[in-house]
Design an enzyme around this catalytic site. Structure first.
Site, PDB file in Angstrom:
ATOM      1  CG  HIS A 120      -1.975  -1.118   1.137  1.00  0.00           C
ATOM      2  ND1 HIS A 120      -2.689  -1.582   2.223  1.00  0.00           N
ATOM      3  CD2 HIS A 120      -2.387  -1.870   0.079  1.00  0.00           C
ATOM      4  CE1 HIS A 120      -3.500  -2.563   1.837  1.00  0.00           C
ATOM      5  NE2 HIS A 120      -3.334  -2.763   0.543  1.00  0.00           N
ATOM      6  CB  ALA A 233       2.644  -8.995  16.517  1.00  0.00           C
TER       7      ALA A 233
END
Ligand code: OAD
Length: 250
Positions: A120, A233
């Site tokens: 992106h 994470a």
């Protein structure tokens, strides 16, 4: 995180050469970068159509740039977290390691990842709307909003992909090639609802790769993942890294 699942994931990864990772906003959450869709997500506070579309930029480039300048200011002092750093370390652990991200924050590169496939775009890059030239500008806040091209005077826009725009075909092709040739794909911190990024793990799975997902919440991918590691994470990746290195160098 389920210890058995983490150990299974380490068992799968330890024997492999070609590992791909797809990350989303969740990997940067512990660094303090807001995600898009969570309770405090960016799209809860702003309507995407008013800010992240070519039409919005055409009708009010100053407003769009004010939002991006604000986001750049938020991200500028932010440091990578243990999740980013573990992935940077994995580029030397696997013979064929690839890192694909939907994030535009540049934190993977800041943590030492060398070749990041940025689906992106990148919020630190600006693109001339007339010439298409891309330059990296780290200054924040920008001295002038909206910024203009120093060579032709046309508007500069953020070098990011907006709603309704296609991804760079070369970047996308590379991402699909890596997904269909990896032996395992780790999917970290993405809601798995934005395509084409969300199709990459399915492409990997169809080609026979194991899919391992890391996320505190289940996503539409979870039922199809081989292993789901519930958690953040920044905690799960260091734990997985420890298990993996124990197996590789007992
Ligand atoms: P989202 O905001 O949609 O999803 C973030 C995901 O991260 C969610 O599934 C959270 O559960 C998860 N998450 C939150 N904290 C986490 C943590 N500490 N560790 C791991 N996971 C965590 O972000 P994306 O999926 O990246 O596109 O969004 C995809 C795209 O939608 C973005 O790239 C952006 C947006 O529209 C463009 O701007 C083109």
């Amino acid at each position: 995180m389920n210890e058995k699942s983490a150990s299974d994931a380490a068992g799968i990864l330890s024997g492999l050469e070609r590992v791909a990772v797809l990350t989303g906003a969740g990997i940067s959450a512990e660094s303090g970068v807001p995600t898009f869709r969570g309770a405090d997500g960016l799209w809860r506070q702003y309507r995407a159509e008013t800010l992240a579309t070519p039409e919005a930029f055409e009708s009010d480039p100053k407003l769009v740039w004010e939002w991006y300048d604000w986001r750049r200011g938020l991200i500028a002092p932010v440091e990578p977290n243990p999740g980013h750093r573990i992935l940077a370390g994995w580029q030397d652990l696997f013979a064929g390691f690839s890192l694909i991200t939907q994030n535009v924050d540049g934190l993977h590169a800041k943590s030492g990842s060398r070749e990041v496939i940025e689906l992106h775009g990148n919020i630190w890059k600006l693109r001339c709307v007339r010439e298409g030239t891309v330059s990296e500008v780290r200054t924040t806040p920008l001295p002038r909003i909206p910024p203009v091209c120093s060579s032709c005077g046309a508007l500069l826009r953020p070098h990011v992909v907006w709603f309704g725009e296609a991804l760079d075909p070369a970047v996308l092709e590379r991402a699909f090639d890596l997904s269909s040739s990896c032996q395992a794909m780790l999917v970290v911190g993405t809601s798995s609802v934005v395509h084409p990024a969300a199709s990459l793990p399915r492409t990997a799975a169809r080609a026979g790769a194991a899919v391992i997902e890391i996320n505190p919440e289940p996503t539409p991918l979870t039922p199809d993942a081989d292993i789901f590691l519930a958690g953040k994470a920044g905690q799960v990746l260091p734990a997985l890294d420890r298990l993996l290195r124990e197996r590789r160098c007992p």
